[in-house]
Design a protein around this motif. Structure first.
Motif, short mmCIF file in Angstrom:
data_model
loop_
_atom_site.label_atom_id
_atom_site.label_comp_id
_atom_site.label_asym_id
_atom_site.label_seq_id
_atom_site.Cartn_x
_atom_site.Cartn_y
_atom_site.Cartn_z
N SER A 8 2.35 -2.22 -0.94
CA SER A 8 2.59 -4.10 -1.00
C SER A 8 1.80 -4.71 0.12
CB SER A 8 4.18 -4.69 -1.01
OG SER A 8 4.53 -3.57 -0.13
N LEU A 9 2.15 -5.10 0.90
CA LEU A 9 1.34 -6.55 1.73
C LEU A 9 0.17 -5.51 2.68
CD1 LEU A 9 0.01 -8.80 4.31
CD2 LEU A 9 1.51 -7.93 5.43
N LEU A 10 -1.16 -5.48 2.50
CA LEU A 10 -2.41 -4.81 3.31
C LEU A 10 -2.94 -5.21 4.03
CD1 LEU A 10 -4.86 -4.38 -0.75
CD2 LEU A 10 -2.56 -2.66 0.41
N VAL A 11 -2.86 -4.03 5.22
CA VAL A 11 -3.25 -4.85 6.67
C VAL A 11 -4.14 -3.69 6.64
CG1 VAL A 11 -2.70 -5.22 8.38
CG2 VAL A 11 -1.37 -5.57 6.77
N ALA A 12 -5.34 -3.16 7.52
CA ALA A 12 -5.89 -2.66 8.00
C ALA A 12 -5.60 -2.70 9.67
CB ALA A 12 -7.12 -2.22 7.18
N GLY A 20 -6.65 3.69 10.74
CA GLY A 20 -5.61 3.67 9.22
C GLY A 20 -5.53 2.63 9.37
N SER A 21 -4.41 2.14 7.93
CA SER A 21 -4.14 1.50 7.80
C SER A 21 -3.01 0.75 7.18
CB SER A 21 -5.01 0.35 6.40
OG SER A 21 -4.68 1.41 5.07
N VAL A 22 -1.91 -0.17 6.72
CA VAL A 22 -0.31 -0.42 6.14
C VAL A 22 -0.83 -1.51 5.23
CG1 VAL A 22 -0.57 -2.13 8.12
CG2 VAL A 22 2.26 -0.15 6.50
N ALA A 23 -0.26 -1.44 4.53
CA ALA A 23 -0.06 -2.21 2.92
C ALA A 23 1.16 -2.57 3.15
CB ALA A 23 -0.70 -1.82 1.96
N THR A 24 0.88 -4.67 2.83
CA THR A 24 2.22 -4.47 2.09
C THR A 24 2.55 -6.24 1.25
OG1 THR A 24 2.16 -6.32 4.34
CG2 THR A 24 3.48 -4.40 4.28
N ASN A 25 3.22 -6.73 0.47
CA ASN A 25 2.28 -7.50 -0.58
C ASN A 25 2.10 -7.57 -1.30
OD1 ASN A 25 4.08 -9.83 1.21
ND2 ASN A 25 2.38 -10.55 1.46
N ALA A 26 1.07 -6.77 -1.83
CA ALA A 26 0.34 -6.07 -3.24
C ALA A 26 1.19 -5.78 -4.25
CB ALA A 26 -1.24 -5.83 -2.93
N GLY A 27 1.08 -6.81 -5.51
CA GLY A 27 1.45 -5.99 -6.51
C GLY A 27 3.65 -6.56 -6.35
N ILE A 177 -6.96 -5.93 9.44
CA ILE A 177 -7.33 -6.99 7.99
C ILE A 177 -5.76 -7.07 7.51
CG2 ILE A 177 -8.41 -7.19 6.24
CD1 ILE A 177 -10.65 -5.21 7.32
N VAL A 178 -5.95 -8.37 7.14
CA VAL A 178 -4.18 -8.61 6.56
C VAL A 178 -5.18 -9.03 4.79
CG1 VAL A 178 -2.50 -9.72 5.23
CG2 VAL A 178 -2.94 -9.42 8.59
N TYR A 179 -4.45 -8.13 3.92
CA TYR A 179 -5.20 -8.16 2.86
C TYR A 179 -4.48 -9.64 1.95
CZ TYR A 179 -8.64 -4.63 4.15
OH TYR A 179 -9.89 -3.51 4.76
N GLN A 180 -3.86 -8.81 1.70
CA GLN A 180 -3.02 -9.81 1.31
C GLN A 180 -2.03 -10.95 1.81
OE1 GLN A 180 -2.02 -9.02 -2.85
NE2 GLN A 180 -0.59 -11.09 -3.38
N ARG A 181 -2.22 -11.99 2.72
CA ARG A 181 -1.59 -13.20 3.42
C ARG A 181 -0.25 -13.47 2.71
NH1 ARG A 181 -2.28 -17.20 5.08
NH2 ARG A 181 -1.39 -17.20 7.05
N SER A 224 -8.83 -15.52 -4.37
CA SER A 224 -7.20 -15.02 -3.94
C SER A 224 -7.52 -13.49 -4.25
CB SER A 224 -6.52 -15.27 -6.01
OG SER A 224 -5.25 -14.68 -5.38
N PRO A 225 -7.10 -11.96 -3.64
CA PRO A 225 -5.31 -12.61 -2.49
C PRO A 225 -5.95 -13.21 -1.13
CG PRO A 225 -6.58 -10.59 -2.14
CD PRO A 225 -7.27 -10.59 -3.64
#
Length: 252
Positions: A8-12, A20-27, A177-181, A224-225
């Motif tokens: 989910s929500l992509l963050v790097a 590294g990176s973490v994701a949140t919010n996508a899909g 970096i937040v890829y999908q806020r 978008s996103p």
């Protein structure tokens, strides 16, 4: 370097070099979540936001205010983290708007973040610098244009290169970096939790005492996103000004 992703929500994050990176919010998918109880009312602080005119949108100013609130009043931000617990259902976070994101670690990452923030003492707010804003804007525009992700630009640049276009930095630099806020507070909570990132590099950037200046930029509203690039430095002298001498970066 490969960047691990959640679902989910992509963050790097970048602290001198990519870590590294973490994701949140996508899909996201729609659900019928159980609404958690609202957090206990707290008196909102008014963190300092120097030179807010450097930011082009209200949303950018909100993100900066949230980062500075976390730094200057960790006790208040602790209450936001604790109020976030009921959103977890196993490894899923179910937001009140019906969206769901799947995490790597589940609530254990939040619990670890709460323990970390509880031990903090207040830090000074981060001050905006034009060169850091411009460097962040260059990268977010490049990410939108190319559809790529990560801290290396399509021209091969990394965060130091982009900041060097506009001045000179001192001590150390970082980039998130937040890829999908989502909303500003939800984005900063996600950065502090830092799910899936062993180094907790996003959190380190926000609470690093050696960082004193910041810049950030959102992708254009029509794109978008929605993405956000945040740059940090120990100090920064815009071109045409006198600042601290450049020192060797610290490695993590």
């Amino acid at each position: 370097m490969m960047y691990p992703r959640l679902l989910s929500l992509l963050v790097a994050t970048f602290i001198l070099f990519p870590v590294g990176s973490v994701a949140t919010n996508a899909g996201q998918r729609k659900t019928k979540p159980i609404k958690p109880p609202p957090p206990a009312p707290t008196k909102a602080a008014k963190p300092v936001v120097a030179q807010p005119e450097l930011l082009s949108s209200a949303a950018e100013k909100e993100i900066l205010a949230e980062i500075n609130l976390a730094r200057t009043n960790p006790a208040q931000y602790l209450s936001y983290l604790e109020a976030f617990k009921p959103y977890y259902h196993g490894k899923e976070i179910k937001y009140a708007d019906g969206s769901t994101l799947v995490t790597n670690e589940g609530v254990s990452a939040l619990e670890e973040a709460i323990k970390f923030v509880r031990a903090l003492t207040p830090l000074p707010p981060l001050e905006l610098r034009k060169g850091l804003v411009l460097g962040a804007r260059d990268h977010v525009n490049d990410l939108v244009k190319t559809g790529q992700s990560g801290h290396r630009g399509s021209d091969g640049s990394i965060v130091e290169d982009r900041l060097n276009r506009y001045g000179s930095w001192s001590d150390s630099v970082g980039e998130d970096i937040v890829y999908q806020r989502r909303k500003a507070r939800e984005d900063v909570i996600a950065l502090i939790i830092d799910d899936g990132v062993k180094s907790r590099g996003h959190r380190k950037n926000i609470f690093k005492s050696d960082f004193h200046v910041i810049g950030l930029a959102l992708s254009p509203p029509a794109k978008s996103p929605p993405m956000c690039v945040i740059t940090f430095a120990g100090g920064f002298a815009d071109k045409g000004t006198i600042g601290a001498p450049l020192t060797a970066p610290q490695k993590f």
